[in-house]
Motif scaffolding. Structure first.
Motif, PDB file in Angstrom:
ATOM      1  N   ASP A  94      69.958 -55.294  21.879  1.00 14.09           N
ATOM      2  CA  ASP A  94      70.958 -56.051  22.628  1.00 14.09           C
ATOM      3  C   ASP A  94      70.627 -57.541  22.634  1.00 14.09           C
ATOM      4  O   ASP A  94      71.507 -58.386  22.450  1.00 14.09           O
ATOM      5  N   GLU A  95      69.343 -57.867  22.812  1.00 12.56           N
ATOM      6  CA  GLU A  95      68.930 -59.274  22.854  1.00 12.56           C
ATOM      7  C   GLU A  95      69.064 -59.930  21.481  1.00 12.56           C
ATOM      8  O   GLU A  95      69.482 -61.089  21.379  1.00 12.56           O
ATOM      9  N   ALA A  98      72.701 -60.655  20.700  1.00 16.37           N
ATOM     10  CA  ALA A  98      73.183 -61.765  21.529  1.00 16.37           C
ATOM     11  C   ALA A  98      72.751 -63.122  20.988  1.00 16.37           C
ATOM     12  O   ALA A  98      73.401 -64.144  21.265  1.00 16.37           O
ATOM     13  N   ARG A 101      75.104 -65.811  19.437  1.00 22.40           N
ATOM     14  CA  ARG A 101      75.891 -66.775  20.201  1.00 22.40           C
ATOM     15  C   ARG A 101      75.133 -68.078  20.460  1.00 22.40           C
ATOM     16  O   ARG A 101      75.676 -69.013  21.069  1.00 22.40           O
ATOM     17  N   LEU A 111      75.440 -65.496  28.627  1.00 24.06           N
ATOM     18  CA  LEU A 111      76.656 -65.124  27.919  1.00 24.06           C
ATOM     19  C   LEU A 111      77.791 -64.910  28.909  1.00 24.06           C
ATOM     20  O   LEU A 111      77.581 -64.440  30.029  1.00 24.06           O
ATOM     21  N   ALA A 113      81.442 -63.037  29.990  1.00 29.19           N
ATOM     22  CA  ALA A 113      81.909 -61.656  29.903  1.00 29.19           C
ATOM     23  C   ALA A 113      82.553 -61.393  28.548  1.00 29.19           C
ATOM     24  O   ALA A 113      82.373 -60.318  27.949  1.00 29.19           O
ATOM     25  N   GLU A 115      81.810 -62.873  25.731  1.00 29.44           N
ATOM     26  CA  GLU A 115      80.748 -62.805  24.731  1.00 29.44           C
ATOM     27  C   GLU A 115      80.014 -61.472  24.803  1.00 29.44           C
ATOM     28  O   GLU A 115      79.605 -60.918  23.774  1.00 29.44           O
ATOM     29  N   ARG A 116      79.842 -60.934  25.993  1.00 28.52           N
ATOM     30  CA  ARG A 116      79.233 -59.608  26.136  1.00 28.52           C
ATOM     31  C   ARG A 116      80.099 -58.546  25.451  1.00 28.52           C
ATOM     32  O   ARG A 116      79.591 -57.645  24.771  1.00 28.52           O
ATOM     33  N   ASP A 117      81.404 -58.661  25.640  1.00 34.26           N
ATOM     34  CA  ASP A 117      82.320 -57.727  24.981  1.00 34.26           C
ATOM     35  C   ASP A 117      82.237 -57.872  23.459  1.00 34.26           C
ATOM     36  O   ASP A 117      82.284 -56.871  22.722  1.00 34.26           O
ATOM     37  N   CYS A 119      79.648 -58.778  21.727  1.00 34.03           N
ATOM     38  CA  CYS A 119      78.402 -58.147  21.289  1.00 34.03           C
ATOM     39  C   CYS A 119      78.548 -56.626  21.242  1.00 34.03           C
ATOM     40  O   CYS A 119      78.111 -55.968  20.283  1.00 34.03           O
ATOM     41  N   ARG A 120      79.170 -56.071  22.257  1.00 30.80           N
ATOM     42  CA  ARG A 120      79.352 -54.613  22.289  1.00 30.80           C
ATOM     43  C   ARG A 120      80.240 -54.144  21.130  1.00 30.80           C
ATOM     44  O   ARG A 120      79.980 -53.108  20.511  1.00 30.80           O
TER      45      ARG A 120
END
Length: 274
Positions: A94-95, A98, A101, A111, A113, A115-117, A119-120
């Protein structure tokens, strides 16, 4: 965004690794670099993502000379997957993803929200979502490769540069990754050793030989038996794919045909007489 390579030359210790390479990629086009080992493929890519300064020539992204841009500006337009891509620290998957970005963040800015999406989504598309909390040093070579591809996708590049992206991947993930390129959007310059995968993936191919472009064009025009014999030094048969029509390169291992001809006759006299 278009990518232009104009008169690119790289000379090291008096040896020309790349010689006067010129190439223009239209926005969204996928172009593959193929050729024997040492033909200059990876060297050319390094100049595009600024890991190497060319001896001559210019690389332009969206018409702008990358040499005149800051590294952050370049990273916001160009993402690269290199052969040497790895992590010396045991960050979680995960890191690592990320980190794509980073060109868009300042300091330790977290990040968003969205940007989190992002990544997922990239992790799901590269089939590594289930590895999110694993340390990257605990992964197999193929799993690490998919993590690095996800990191590049998270960068949301306008130009994507990939050096052997299918390295370490099993056939299912090779097809999935290359299929993802077809619908990902960015202009893509990719090095592939598998000529059949290159033919299926790329809009055009550039065949490099001793640092020069020996041929440029659609796969069906470039992957001919004569050119492969001249550049790679192997005799092959090229046939159209039965479904897509893409050229398929068929080869025979040395000695296989002779071995088949020398298989002893195992029939018994009774069987022969029948």
């Amino acid at each position: 965004m278009d990518l232009g390579i104009e008169g690119l030359t790289v000379t090291v210790d008096g040896r020309h690794l790349v010689q006067e390479l010129g190439l223009t990629l239209a926005s969204g086009e996928i172009v593959g670099l193929v050729g024997p080992n040492g033909s200059g493929k990876s060297t050319a890519l390094r100049c595009v993502y600024r890991a190497l300064k060319p001896s001559g020539g210019v690389v332009r992204v969206g018409g702008d000379d990358v040499a005149q841009m800051t590294l952050r500006e370049t990273a916001r337009r160009v993402a690269a997957l290199t052969q040497e891509a790895q992590s010396d620290f045991d960050f979680t998957v995960d890191e690592v993803v990320a980190l794509g970005r980073t060109p868009f963040k300042s300091g330790n800015e977290p990040l968003t929200a969205a940007e989190r999406d992002l990544c997922r989504d990239a992790m799901r598309h590269t089939d590594i979502a289930h590895l999110a909390d694993r340390g990257i040093l605990s992964l197999s070579g193929g799993e690490r490769q998919r993590v690095m591809i996800a990191r590049a996708l998270v960068q949301e590049p306008q130009v994507l540069v990939l050096d052997e992206p299918t390295n370490h991947l099993d056939i299912r993930h090779q097809i999935a990754v290359l299929g993802r390129l077809r619908g990902s959007g960015p202009t893509c310059l990719v090095v592939l050793h598998d000529l059949n995968l290159a033919a299926a993936t790329c809009d055009r191919l550039v065949v490099l030989s001793e640092g020069r472009a020996a041929a440029v064009g659609p796969p069906a025009d470039v992957l001919t038996e004569q050119l492969i014999a001249e550049v790679f030094g192997v005799d092959v048969t090229v046939v159209p794919h039965p479904l897509t029509g893409d050229p398929q390169v068929l080869f025979t291992l040395p000695g296989v045909e002779a071995a088949q001809q020398s298989v002893p006759d195992t029939e018994t006299p009774t069987e022969k007489s029948e």
